[in-house]
Design a protein around this motif. Structure first.
Motif, mmCIF file in Angstrom:
data_model
loop_
_atom_site.group_PDB
_atom_site.id
_atom_site.type_symbol
_atom_site.label_atom_id
_atom_site.label_comp_id
_atom_site.label_asym_id
_atom_site.label_seq_id
_atom_site.Cartn_x
_atom_site.Cartn_y
_atom_site.Cartn_z
ATOM 1 N N THR A 170 0.734 -1.102 0.194
ATOM 2 C CA THR A 170 0.046 0.014 -0.007
ATOM 3 C C THR A 170 0.715 1.420 -0.079
ATOM 4 O OG1 THR A 170 -0.170 0.007 2.568
ATOM 5 C CG2 THR A 170 -2.020 -1.069 1.344
ATOM 6 N N HIS A 171 2.076 1.204 0.519
ATOM 7 C CA HIS A 171 3.095 2.585 0.325
ATOM 8 C C HIS A 171 3.667 2.625 -0.846
ATOM 9 C CE1 HIS A 171 2.296 3.251 4.601
ATOM 10 N NE2 HIS A 171 2.390 2.188 4.903
ATOM 11 N N THR A 172 3.302 3.689 -1.741
ATOM 12 C CA THR A 172 4.304 4.112 -2.863
ATOM 13 C C THR A 172 4.697 5.532 -2.736
ATOM 14 O OG1 THR A 172 2.021 4.818 -3.814
ATOM 15 C CG2 THR A 172 2.721 2.427 -4.313
ATOM 16 N N THR A 173 5.896 5.381 -3.314
ATOM 17 C CA THR A 173 6.399 7.173 -3.279
ATOM 18 C C THR A 173 6.128 7.552 -4.704
ATOM 19 O OG1 THR A 173 7.855 6.342 -1.608
ATOM 20 C CG2 THR A 173 8.459 8.145 -2.822
ATOM 21 N N VAL A 174 5.499 8.873 -4.672
ATOM 22 C CA VAL A 174 5.411 9.246 -6.191
ATOM 23 C C VAL A 174 5.561 10.800 -6.045
ATOM 24 C CG1 VAL A 174 3.637 9.824 -7.719
ATOM 25 C CG2 VAL A 174 3.653 7.698 -6.734
ATOM 26 N N ALA A 175 6.398 11.285 -6.788
ATOM 27 C CA ALA A 175 6.514 12.639 -6.910
ATOM 28 C C ALA A 175 5.350 13.462 -7.276
ATOM 29 C CB ALA A 175 7.570 13.022 -8.065
ATOM 30 N N ALA A 176 5.261 14.536 -6.473
ATOM 31 C CA ALA A 176 3.941 15.574 -6.671
ATOM 32 C C ALA A 176 4.225 16.366 -7.576
ATOM 33 C CB ALA A 176 3.447 16.037 -5.455
ATOM 34 N N ASP A 177 3.657 16.975 -8.472
ATOM 35 C CA ASP A 177 3.616 18.257 -9.286
ATOM 36 C C ASP A 177 3.548 19.435 -8.582
ATOM 37 O OD1 ASP A 177 3.897 16.432 -11.427
ATOM 38 O OD2 ASP A 177 1.897 16.618 -11.936
#
Length: 157
Positions: A75-82
């Motif tokens: 469930t944990h994902t690291t995504v770059a935010a705009d």
């Protein structure tokens, strides 16, 4: 220094205290034996049930830990935010971020955050392309042809 002799009243008082201490000691040891040692006899009669419940509790704890571990990985994902703001501290003053004119380490660090180079060096010291897909040099060594990677845009779009 002479020893003081005890009177008969003092001896009888000391004997009375010793008897009370002995009685108290016997009561304490009897109570300890009854509570702690006597409880083991009761445990023998219900040991199957106790072992069963303890085993069940251990199995449930292991299942909960395994489930939490698996779920946390999935469930944990690291995504770059705009958008947003990026801040980095530097020690030296930054006069320019133009890669052609940078001189200090702080300017180099700031410039590399904004501009990507055509080339870089790998761990072995060989030239590798960053924005460049391929490159060639003319026979006279005065002209370089660089093919850029697909989908690259200038900073102004």
């Amino acid at each position: 220094m002479a020893k003081k002799r005890s009177s008969p009243e003092e001896k009888s008082a000391i004997d009375a205290v010793r008897q009370k201490v002995d009685r108290t000691q016997k009561l304490v040891f009897t109570h300890i034996k009854k509570v702690f040692v006597g409880g083991w006899d009761n445990l023998r009669t219900v040991r199957r049930e106790v072992i069963g419940w303890l085993s069940l509790a251990c199995i449930l704890v292991v299942i909960c830990i395994a489930q939490a571990t698996v779920l946390s990985r999935n469930t944990h994902t690291t995504v770059a935010a705009d958008g947003g703001t990026y801040m980095e501290g530097v020690v030296d003053k930054i006069n320019t971020i133009n890669p052609l004119y940078v001189t200090t380490n702080s300017e180099i660090a700031a410039s590399s955050l904004i501009y990507q180079p055509l080339f870089s060096y790998d761990e072995t010291g060989h030239l590798k392309g960053i924005l460049a897909e391929s490159w060639s040099m003319s026979d006279d060594g005065k002209t370089y042809n660089v093919k850029l990677r697909d989908h690259i845009k200038w900073s102004d779009g």
